[in-house]
Design a protein around this motif. Structure first.
Motif, PDB file in Angstrom:
ATOM      1  N   SER A  68      76.614  94.893  14.229  1.00  0.00           N
ATOM      2  CA  SER A  68      77.260  95.476  15.398  1.00  0.00           C
ATOM      3  C   SER A  68      76.304  95.705  16.562  1.00  0.00           C
ATOM      4  N   ASP A  69      75.043  95.375  16.376  1.00  0.00           N
ATOM      5  CA  ASP A  69      74.020  95.583  17.408  1.00  0.00           C
ATOM      6  C   ASP A  69      73.762  94.268  18.119  1.00  0.00           C
ATOM      7  N   ASP A  70      74.070  94.205  19.397  1.00  0.00           N
ATOM      8  CA  ASP A  70      73.942  92.935  20.114  1.00  0.00           C
ATOM      9  C   ASP A  70      72.483  92.480  20.228  1.00  0.00           C
ATOM     10  N   ARG A  71      71.539  93.358  20.013  1.00  0.00           N
ATOM     11  CA  ARG A  71      70.131  92.960  20.086  1.00  0.00           C
ATOM     12  C   ARG A  71      69.741  92.039  18.931  1.00  0.00           C
ATOM     13  N   ASN A  72      70.568  91.976  17.919  1.00  0.00           N
ATOM     14  CA  ASN A  72      70.273  91.126  16.766  1.00  0.00           C
ATOM     15  C   ASN A  72      70.826  89.713  16.904  1.00  0.00           C
ATOM     16  N   TYR A  73      71.465  89.412  18.006  1.00  0.00           N
ATOM     17  CA  TYR A  73      72.047  88.087  18.212  1.00  0.00           C
ATOM     18  C   TYR A  73      71.218  87.331  19.246  1.00  0.00           C
ATOM     19  N   TRP A 112      74.267  83.078  22.772  1.00  0.00           N
ATOM     20  CA  TRP A 112      75.456  83.668  23.382  1.00  0.00           C
ATOM     21  C   TRP A 112      76.227  82.600  24.160  1.00  0.00           C
ATOM     22  N   GLY A 113      77.542  82.761  24.169  1.00  0.00           N
ATOM     23  CA  GLY A 113      78.371  81.926  25.013  1.00  0.00           C
ATOM     24  C   GLY A 113      78.396  82.468  26.427  1.00  0.00           C
ATOM     25  N   GLN A 114      79.123  81.771  27.290  1.00  0.00           N
ATOM     26  CA  GLN A 114      79.179  82.157  28.703  1.00  0.00           C
ATOM     27  C   GLN A 114      80.210  83.246  28.957  1.00  0.00           C
ATOM     28  N   GLY A 115      81.075  83.474  27.990  1.00  0.00           N
ATOM     29  CA  GLY A 115      82.080  84.518  28.129  1.00  0.00           C
ATOM     30  C   GLY A 115      83.413  83.988  28.612  1.00  0.00           C
ATOM     31  N   THR A 116      84.467  84.687  28.250  1.00  0.00           N
ATOM     32  CA  THR A 116      85.811  84.366  28.716  1.00  0.00           C
ATOM     33  C   THR A 116      86.497  85.670  29.115  1.00  0.00           C
ATOM     34  N   GLN A 117      87.151  85.642  30.268  1.00  0.00           N
ATOM     35  CA  GLN A 117      87.750  86.857  30.815  1.00  0.00           C
ATOM     36  C   GLN A 117      89.097  87.140  30.144  1.00  0.00           C
ATOM     37  N   TYR A 175      84.723  88.629  27.246  1.00  0.00           N
ATOM     38  CA  TYR A 175      84.461  88.565  25.817  1.00  0.00           C
ATOM     39  C   TYR A 175      83.457  87.451  25.527  1.00  0.00           C
ATOM     40  N   TYR A 176      82.463  87.796  24.725  1.00  0.00           N
ATOM     41  CA  TYR A 176      81.399  86.864  24.381  1.00  0.00           C
ATOM     42  C   TYR A 176      81.344  86.665  22.871  1.00  0.00           C
ATOM     43  N   CYS A 177      81.112  85.424  22.461  1.00  0.00           N
ATOM     44  CA  CYS A 177      80.777  85.210  21.057  1.00  0.00           C
ATOM     45  C   CYS A 177      79.266  85.016  20.973  1.00  0.00           C
ATOM     46  N   ALA A 178      78.718  85.335  19.825  1.00  0.00           N
ATOM     47  CA  ALA A 178      77.274  85.282  19.648  1.00  0.00           C
ATOM     48  C   ALA A 178      76.935  84.900  18.218  1.00  0.00           C
ATOM     49  N   ARG A 179      75.788  84.279  18.087  1.00  0.00           N
ATOM     50  CA  ARG A 179      75.309  83.864  16.770  1.00  0.00           C
ATOM     51  C   ARG A 179      74.092  84.681  16.400  1.00  0.00           C
ATOM     52  N   GLY A 180      74.073  85.143  15.162  1.00  0.00           N
ATOM     53  CA  GLY A 180      72.940  85.922  14.710  1.00  0.00           C
ATOM     54  C   GLY A 180      72.148  85.217  13.632  1.00  0.00           C
ATOM     55  N   GLN A 229      68.486  75.098  19.552  1.00  0.00           N
ATOM     56  CA  GLN A 229      69.347  76.168  20.055  1.00  0.00           C
ATOM     57  C   GLN A 229      70.797  75.741  19.954  1.00  0.00           C
ATOM     58  N   VAL A 230      71.644  76.651  19.558  1.00  0.00           N
ATOM     59  CA  VAL A 230      73.070  76.378  19.428  1.00  0.00           C
ATOM     60  C   VAL A 230      73.776  76.733  20.722  1.00  0.00           C
ATOM     61  N   GLN A 231      74.683  75.882  21.125  1.00  0.00           N
ATOM     62  CA  GLN A 231      75.512  76.185  22.296  1.00  0.00           C
ATOM     63  C   GLN A 231      76.855  76.723  21.825  1.00  0.00           C
ATOM     64  N   LEU A 232      77.288  77.807  22.463  1.00  0.00           N
ATOM     65  CA  LEU A 232      78.558  78.438  22.123  1.00  0.00           C
ATOM     66  C   LEU A 232      79.457  78.412  23.354  1.00  0.00           C
ATOM     67  N   VAL A 233      80.695  78.014  23.159  1.00  0.00           N
ATOM     68  CA  VAL A 233      81.640  77.933  24.263  1.00  0.00           C
ATOM     69  C   VAL A 233      82.911  78.682  23.885  1.00  0.00           C
ATOM     70  N   GLU A 234      83.206  79.743  24.632  1.00  0.00           N
ATOM     71  CA  GLU A 234      84.418  80.511  24.395  1.00  0.00           C
ATOM     72  C   GLU A 234      85.578  79.946  25.212  1.00  0.00           C
ATOM     73  N   SER A 235      86.765  80.154  24.700  1.00  0.00           N
ATOM     74  CA  SER A 235      87.975  79.773  25.423  1.00  0.00           C
ATOM     75  C   SER A 235      89.120  80.647  24.952  1.00  0.00           C
ATOM     76  N   GLY A 236      90.218  80.609  25.692  1.00  0.00           N
ATOM     77  CA  GLY A 236      91.408  81.330  25.277  1.00  0.00           C
ATOM     78  C   GLY A 236      91.682  82.609  26.027  1.00  0.00           C
ATOM     79  N   GLY A 237      90.784  82.992  26.927  1.00  0.00           N
ATOM     80  CA  GLY A 237      91.025  84.197  27.700  1.00  0.00           C
ATOM     81  C   GLY A 237      92.129  83.985  28.720  1.00  0.00           C
ATOM     82  N   GLY A 238      92.529  85.073  29.359  1.00  0.00           N
ATOM     83  CA  GLY A 238      93.579  84.970  30.359  1.00  0.00           C
ATOM     84  C   GLY A 238      94.151  86.319  30.705  1.00  0.00           C
ATOM     85  N   LEU A 239      95.264  86.269  31.413  1.00  0.00           N
ATOM     86  CA  LEU A 239      95.978  87.480  31.829  1.00  0.00           C
ATOM     87  C   LEU A 239      97.180  87.680  30.920  1.00  0.00           C
ATOM     88  N   VAL A 240      97.315  88.878  30.396  1.00  0.00           N
ATOM     89  CA  VAL A 240      98.423  89.170  29.483  1.00  0.00           C
ATOM     90  C   VAL A 240      98.905  90.593  29.741  1.00  0.00           C
TER      91      VAL A 240
END
Length: 128
Positions: free
Chosen positions: A110-115, A118-123, A94-99, A1-12
């Motif tokens: 474009s269908d999330d059911r095909n991925y 998933w990463g944990q998400g970044t706000q 926002y989530y990144c995902a691997r298909g 299994q691949v681990q995905l880690v998102e970063s870079g989110g924030g308030l803008v």
């Protein structure tokens, strides 16, 4: 299994920019298409952008076309989402995902059911 880690989110502020990154573990990153999805409070998760294994096929949701750019660096096992001209309605996790390797067309990418990874998400919060 691949681990995905998102970063870079924030308030803008509206009109601003952010760059999200998605770092993947493993040595086969280049073999899989990557997607970005988002979920706002009280709403279903929705497609944002996707990129094929080689980067030749790129797709965007109409709501972000012309403002967001997806890219990948297979040498760094990373995918990116450059977001510009941000709007309050872009506020979401926002989530990144691997298909699977065979995804290449817009309908399936474009269908999330095909991925399946998933990463944990970044706000991302865009203030008006």
């Amino acid at each position: 299994q691949v681990q995905l880690v998102e970063s870079g989110g924030g308030l803008v502020q509206a009109g601003g920019s952010l760059r999200l990154s998605c770092a993947a573990s493993g040595r086969t990153f280049s073999s899989y298409p990557m997607g970005w999805f988002r979920q706002a409070p009280g709403k279903e998760r929705e497609f944002v952008a996707a990129i094929s294994r080689s980067g030749d096929n790129i797709y965007y949701a109409d709501s972000v076309k012309g403002r967001f750019t997806i890219s990948r660096d297979n040498a760094k096992n990373s995918a990116y989402l450059q977001m510009s001209s941000l709007k309050p309605e872009d506020t979401a996790v926002y989530y990144c995902a691997r298909g699977p390797f065979y995804l290449s067309d817009y309908v399936r990418m474009s269908d999330d059911r095909n991925y399946y990874d998933w990463g944990q998400g970044t706000q991302v919060t865009v203030s008006s």
